[in-house]
Design a protein around this motif. Structure first.
Motif, PDB file in Angstrom:
ATOM      1  N   MET A   1       0.761  -1.126   0.015  1.00  0.00           N
ATOM      2  CA  MET A   1      -0.038  -0.039  -0.115  1.00  0.00           C
ATOM      3  C   MET A   1       1.006   1.265   0.234  1.00  0.00           C
ATOM      4  N   ILE A   2       1.957   1.247  -1.093  1.00  0.00           N
ATOM      5  CA  ILE A   2       2.388   2.395  -1.037  1.00  0.00           C
ATOM      6  C   ILE A   2       1.729   3.370  -1.757  1.00  0.00           C
ATOM      7  N   ARG A   3       1.951   4.606  -1.229  1.00  0.00           N
ATOM      8  CA  ARG A   3       0.853   5.730  -1.637  1.00  0.00           C
ATOM      9  C   ARG A   3       1.349   6.462  -3.021  1.00  0.00           C
ATOM     10  N   ASP A   4       2.725   6.568  -2.800  1.00  0.00           N
ATOM     11  CA  ASP A   4       3.411   7.374  -4.163  1.00  0.00           C
ATOM     12  C   ASP A   4       4.566   6.884  -4.366  1.00  0.00           C
ATOM     13  N   GLN A   5       4.711   5.824  -5.484  1.00  0.00           N
ATOM     14  CA  GLN A   5       5.848   5.313  -5.843  1.00  0.00           C
ATOM     15  C   GLN A   5       7.249   6.230  -6.018  1.00  0.00           C
ATOM     16  N   ASP A   6       6.858   7.460  -6.650  1.00  0.00           N
ATOM     17  CA  ASP A   6       7.954   8.513  -6.894  1.00  0.00           C
ATOM     18  C   ASP A   6       8.457   9.009  -5.759  1.00  0.00           C
ATOM     19  N   VAL A   7       7.650   9.511  -5.043  1.00  0.00           N
ATOM     20  CA  VAL A   7       8.082   9.911  -3.473  1.00  0.00           C
ATOM     21  C   VAL A   7       8.786   8.941  -2.646  1.00  0.00           C
ATOM     22  N   LEU A   8       8.296   7.896  -2.516  1.00  0.00           N
ATOM     23  CA  LEU A   8       9.105   6.827  -1.781  1.00  0.00           C
ATOM     24  C   LEU A   8      10.503   6.520  -2.619  1.00  0.00           C
ATOM     25  N   MET A  52       9.534   8.866  10.921  1.00  0.00           N
ATOM     26  CA  MET A  52       9.108   7.928  10.000  1.00  0.00           C
ATOM     27  C   MET A  52       7.603   7.513  10.130  1.00  0.00           C
ATOM     28  N   SER A  53       7.222   7.024  11.282  1.00  0.00           N
ATOM     29  CA  SER A  53       6.023   6.232  11.589  1.00  0.00           C
ATOM     30  C   SER A  53       5.132   7.046  12.222  1.00  0.00           C
ATOM     31  N   GLY A  60       5.143  14.357  11.417  1.00  0.00           N
ATOM     32  CA  GLY A  60       6.121  12.923  10.951  1.00  0.00           C
ATOM     33  C   GLY A  60       5.828  12.682   9.668  1.00  0.00           C
ATOM     34  N   LEU A  61       6.517  11.594   9.053  1.00  0.00           N
ATOM     35  CA  LEU A  61       6.294  11.365   7.624  1.00  0.00           C
ATOM     36  C   LEU A  61       5.231  10.489   7.464  1.00  0.00           C
ATOM     37  N   GLY A  62       4.635   9.723   8.474  1.00  0.00           N
ATOM     38  CA  GLY A  62       3.387   9.218   8.425  1.00  0.00           C
ATOM     39  C   GLY A  62       3.370   7.794   7.353  1.00  0.00           C
ATOM     40  N   LEU A  63       4.726   7.229   7.427  1.00  0.00           N
ATOM     41  CA  LEU A  63       4.748   6.145   6.302  1.00  0.00           C
ATOM     42  C   LEU A  63       3.977   4.953   6.730  1.00  0.00           C
TER      43      LEU A  63
END
Length: 379
Positions: A1-8, A52-53, A60-63
């Motif tokens: 459930m990666i929200r934005d592949q480019d950002v990640l 990160m979490s 936070g980054l809200g990963l």
């Protein structure tokens, strides 16, 4: 459930570059000094790694879980001590507040944790209490608008630099239902620290006893404002923590594979590189196969976590397999390096000592086996 592949991908590349350009060259310094250089901690703050979490609404980054383990795979490539600096802020040091804290507790602590201004720590283990966490003896007695906490916590990660402890103490009778989670500032009256522990490995990761003698804390320090929920709070955040540690183990195994391949290609014996000898190739093949298997189990379990599935068995399986796997990888890496791998100037030597702890903390391998079997039987 990666929200934005480019950002990640950009974050992953940034962390990978930071690990290789800044952290790897500092490994020997950490081994010698038994501390993390302050400038590297500051760079971690600037990269947002302390949050990160932690949800974005608190800075936070809200990963997601899959995003978090993707970054943990990169951080695991270097000495575990570096990840440990940010580990409690992203793990059980903050997650208990996130899942069960009051709005006031979240607003007060989480933004500062996300910025790395506050270091969180988790205090559960005691001199006579380890795997049997429901048997803690530290007691908290209510007096008017505050509590007095008395007891000793042992092997507490980041305790020497912590600003606040998520601390478990007994407010009721025996068993899990009598345990309450407290947020205890490190400057609370009656709280002192023991000498810094001298450990086998993971130099740079500071642990010590936390000693409480009628330590006075406000009644508002109870996480969620409700007594008796501390053990349940701890259990709620274990799945995330186990997957994070499993990912770090895979990252370490990847590093051990790379070091071993590079050495085997350059080390010549019997007239040819040892990488061309089949018994060395067999060790490399086992390392590579198990590292790949660990990567797969971590990513799949993280995806199930993000999908809202019950993953108690999967998380325990990932922690069990990956922590045991990286131990085997470290042993093979030393064997491939031969005498050079036994020397302290070899990166595989300190990994051999460092990764041993993964089979003990965050639940021993035997505890993971019990959890897995219980889940199988219940199903």
């Amino acid at each position: 459930m990666i929200r934005d592949q480019d950002v990640l991908k950009r974050l992953q590349e940034t962390v990978r570059r930071f690990v290789r350009e800044r952290l790897l060259p500092a490994e020997s310094r950490v081994e010698n000094d038994d501390s993390i250089p302050a400038e590297l901690v500051q760079e971690m703050r600037e990269l947002g790694l302390f949050g990160m979490s932690i949800p974005e609404e608190y800075g936070g980054l809200g990963l997601t879980m899959e995003e978090e383990v993707t970054i943990a795979l990169e951080l695991g490539y270097t000495s575990p001590a570096f990840r440990s600096v940010i580990g409690t802020n992203n793990g059980i040091g903050s997650q208990g507040i996130i899942v069960d804290g009051t709005p006031e507790q979240r607003a007060h602590w989480l933004p500062r944790m996300a910025r790395g201004e506050v270091i969180g720590s988790f205090a559960l283990t005691e001199p006579d209490v380890g795997s049997d966490a429901a048997s803690i003896k530290t007691r908290a007695k209510r007096e008017d608008d505050h509590y007095l906490i008395t007891g000793t916590k042992r092997y507490i990660t980041n305790a020497p630099s912590a600003d606040v402890f998520t601390l478990m103490a007994r407010t009721g009778g025996a068993g899990a239902d009598g345990i309450t989670a407290f947020l205890v500032p490190s400057d609370s009256p009656g709280l002192t620290l023991g000498p810094i522990d001298k450990k086998m490995g993971q130099r740079g990761t500071r642990t010590c006893d936390v000693i409480l003698e009628n330590c006075r804390v406000s009644k508002d320090s109870v996480i969620g404002g409700v007594e008796g929920r501390g053990f349940k709070t701890a259990m709620k955040v274990l799945n995330r923590g186990r997957l994070h540690i499993a990912a770090v183990c895979v990252g370490a195994a990847h590093r051990l594979c790379d070091e071993s391949v590079a050495f085997a290609r350059n080390r010549v014996q019997f007239g040819k590189p040892i990488a061309e000898h089949q018994l060395v190739q067999a060790m490399l093949a086992d390392m590579g196969t198990e590292t790949f298997a660990g990567h797969c189990i971590v990513i799949e379990s993280a995806r199930r976590f993000d999908a809202g599935q019950r993953i108690i068995q999967e998380a325990a399986s990932a922690k069990l397999f990956c922590s045991e796997m990286v131990g085997r990888a470290a042993d093979r890496a030393v064997q491939i390096h031969g005498g050079a791998g036994y020397m302290q100037d070899s990166p595989v030597e300190h990994f051999y000592r460092d990764v041993r702890l993964f089979r003990i903390y965050e639940g021993t391998s035997q505890i993971q086996q019990i959890i897995i079997a219980r889940e199988m039987i219940a199903d």
